[in-house]
Scaffold this active site. Structure first.
Site, PDB file in Angstrom:
ATOM      1  CB  SER A 132      -0.883   0.028   1.259  1.00  0.00           C
ATOM      2  OG  SER A 132      -1.525   1.289   1.407  1.00  0.00           O
ATOM      3  CE1 TYR A 145      -4.080  -1.661   4.889  1.00  0.00           C
ATOM      4  CE2 TYR A 145      -3.481   0.650   4.619  1.00  0.00           C
ATOM      5  CZ  TYR A 145      -3.767  -0.593   4.076  1.00  0.00           C
ATOM      6  OH  TYR A 145      -3.730  -0.772   2.709  1.00  0.00           O
TER       7      TYR A 145
END
Length: 254
Positions: A132, A145
């Site tokens: 990501s 995250y």
């Protein structure tokens, strides 16, 4: 057609939808033999039926053996795509942090542990980590995250520098917003930061195929992330101040 993909035995985890399903469809279209994995057995079976793949549902941390058997004994390309988008701060529960660490990092480590010895013996293999842009930068409102995606990126980097001279290729895909269920679950933080430039999952698959053709480690479906990454490294305090302004805007509900 991407030569390195044609006829390859490919495993894609988290392939019940979103980026994983898009990757699986593209690999199948490129002539690969594909195993799709997801915790949701019904969704992953539907993807497998659609593209002529083999469904191996279950925990991504333990799929390598069954996937290898399904492919006739050899995995050529492994896509560690399954992930959880855990939000929260430092005060997120221990269970939230543990799940994010287990899925976003340790599932990659376990897969590599199972695959690397065989790849070293045969002199080749390809490991694809869906990371990501949060793994290069960060994401407001999502400490578990952001931290674990940094870990996933660091592990992919380590694999690449350690084994590239022995024929093992590693790719780290680092998109910003992608129109998936995970993006929808990010709420107002995602609406502010990610939605304005969000892309379709197929665009991520396109970027991966181009990256494989060019043998690039870092794959950026949002090219502008390269500039953000450079700015973060060159002037970290200025970059953090800019990110803090975004944090304040989010807190104010603007």
């Amino acid at each position: 057609m991407v030569e390195a993909v044609q006829g390859a035995g490919v495993v894609v985890t988290g392939a019940g939808g979103g980026i994983g399903a898009a990757l699986a469809r593209r690999f199948a279209a490129e002539g690969a033999r594909v195993v799709v994995n997801d915790l949701d057995a019904d969704r992953v079976k539907a993807v497998a039926d659609e593209i002529g793949a083999i469904a191996v549902p279950g925990d991504a941390s333990a799929v390598v053996g069954a996937a290898r058997d399904a492919l006739g004994g050899t995995v050529d390309i492994y896509c560690a795509n399954a992930g959880v988008g855990s939000g929260g701060s430092e005060a997120a529960g221990e269970d939230v942090w543990a799940l994010a660490w287990d899925v976003n990092v340790m599932a990659h480590v376990r897969a590599a542990e199972a695959l690397i010895p065989g790849w070293l013996e045969r002199g080749g293999g390809r490991f694809v980590s869906t990371v990501s842009a949060a793994g290069l930068l960060t994401m407001i409102g999502a400490a578990p995250y952001s931290v674990t995606k940094h870990g996933a990126y660091a592990f992919a980097e380590w694999l690449s520098l350690t084994y590239r001279h022995r024929g093992i290729k590693v790719h780290a895909i680092c998109p910003q917003g992608v129109r998936t269920d995970m993006l929808a679950a990010t709420g107002s933080a995602g609406d502010l930061v990610l939605q304005p430039t969000a892309i379709e999952p197929d665009a991520v698959a396109d970027a991966l195929m181009k990256g494989i053709e060019e043998e690039r480690f870092l794959i950026l479906p949002h090219p502008e992330v390269a500039g953000y990454y450079q700015a973060r490294a060159a002037e970290p305090d200025r970059w953090l101040t800019t990110m803090n302004h975004i944090q304040q805007k989010w807190e104010a509900g603007e």
